[in-house]
Motif scaffolding. Sequence first.
Motif, PDB file in Angstrom:
ATOM      1  N   MET A 123       0.855  -1.168   0.000  1.00 30.79           N
ATOM      2  CA  MET A 123       0.000   0.000   0.000  1.00 30.79           C
ATOM      3  C   MET A 123       0.901   1.231   0.000  1.00 30.79           C
ATOM      4  SD  MET A 123      -2.824   0.920   2.919  1.00 30.79           S
ATOM      5  CE  MET A 123      -4.425   0.908   2.196  1.00 30.79           C
ATOM      6  N   TRP A 128      -6.751  -2.898   6.610  1.00 34.17           N
ATOM      7  CA  TRP A 128      -7.794  -3.747   6.020  1.00 34.17           C
ATOM      8  C   TRP A 128      -8.545  -4.532   7.087  1.00 34.17           C
ATOM      9  CZ3 TRP A 128      -9.683  -2.157   1.857  1.00 34.17           C
ATOM     10  CH2 TRP A 128      -8.887  -1.494   0.917  1.00 34.17           C
ATOM     11  N   VAL A 140     -11.125  -2.225   8.372  1.00 36.38           N
ATOM     12  CA  VAL A 140     -12.239  -2.129   7.420  1.00 36.38           C
ATOM     13  C   VAL A 140     -13.170  -3.332   7.601  1.00 36.38           C
ATOM     14  CG1 VAL A 140     -12.854  -2.180   4.960  1.00 36.38           C
ATOM     15  CG2 VAL A 140     -10.978  -0.717   5.753  1.00 36.38           C
ATOM     16  N   TRP A 175      -7.685   5.271   8.364  1.00 28.92           N
ATOM     17  CA  TRP A 175      -7.030   6.025   7.295  1.00 28.92           C
ATOM     18  C   TRP A 175      -5.963   6.966   7.872  1.00 28.92           C
ATOM     19  CZ3 TRP A 175      -5.730   5.698   2.602  1.00 28.92           C
ATOM     20  CH2 TRP A 175      -5.271   6.809   1.911  1.00 28.92           C
TER      21      TRP A 175
END
Length: 138
Positions: A1, A17, A20, A75
Motif C-alpha cells: 500500500m 484492512w 475495514v 485512514w
Amino acid sequence: MTIGKKTVPTPIAVSFWLWVVVAVLLVITGIITATSPAEQAAATSLKLPVPTEVMTISSGIGSIIGAALHVLFAWFMVQGRNWARVVLTIFGVLSVLGSIASIFVGSILAIVVVIVTIGAVVEMYLPAARAHFSRPVR
C-alpha cells in the motif's frame, strides 16, 4: 500500500484492512441486533416512549456512523498519525470488552469481531509498524 510516494509497512496495511473488516462486521452486527425479535420485544416490554421502528433505524444509523469512524481513524493511522493508532486501540479494547457477553452466549459473529479486532490492534504495534509512527508527518 502506498500513500503518495511513501510505501506503508505491511503490518500497517494489514491493520488498515482488518479495521475495514471490523467496520463491516459492526454494521452487520448492528443491523442484526436492531432487527432481532428479542431486541424489539425487550424495547416493547420496557415501555419506552420511542417507537420500535425509530429504535431500529437509529441503531442501524449508529452502527454505520461507528463503522465510518473506524475507517476514518484507520485512514489517519495509515498516514502515520499516532493519535489515530491510540484511538483505534481504545476502540478495540472497548469492542472486545463489549463483546464478552455475546461471546459467552456463543455468538459466532462476536467471536469473529473480537479475533479480527485483536489482529488489527496487534498489527499496529509490531516492530515494523512502530517505525511508521516515528516518522515526521508532513
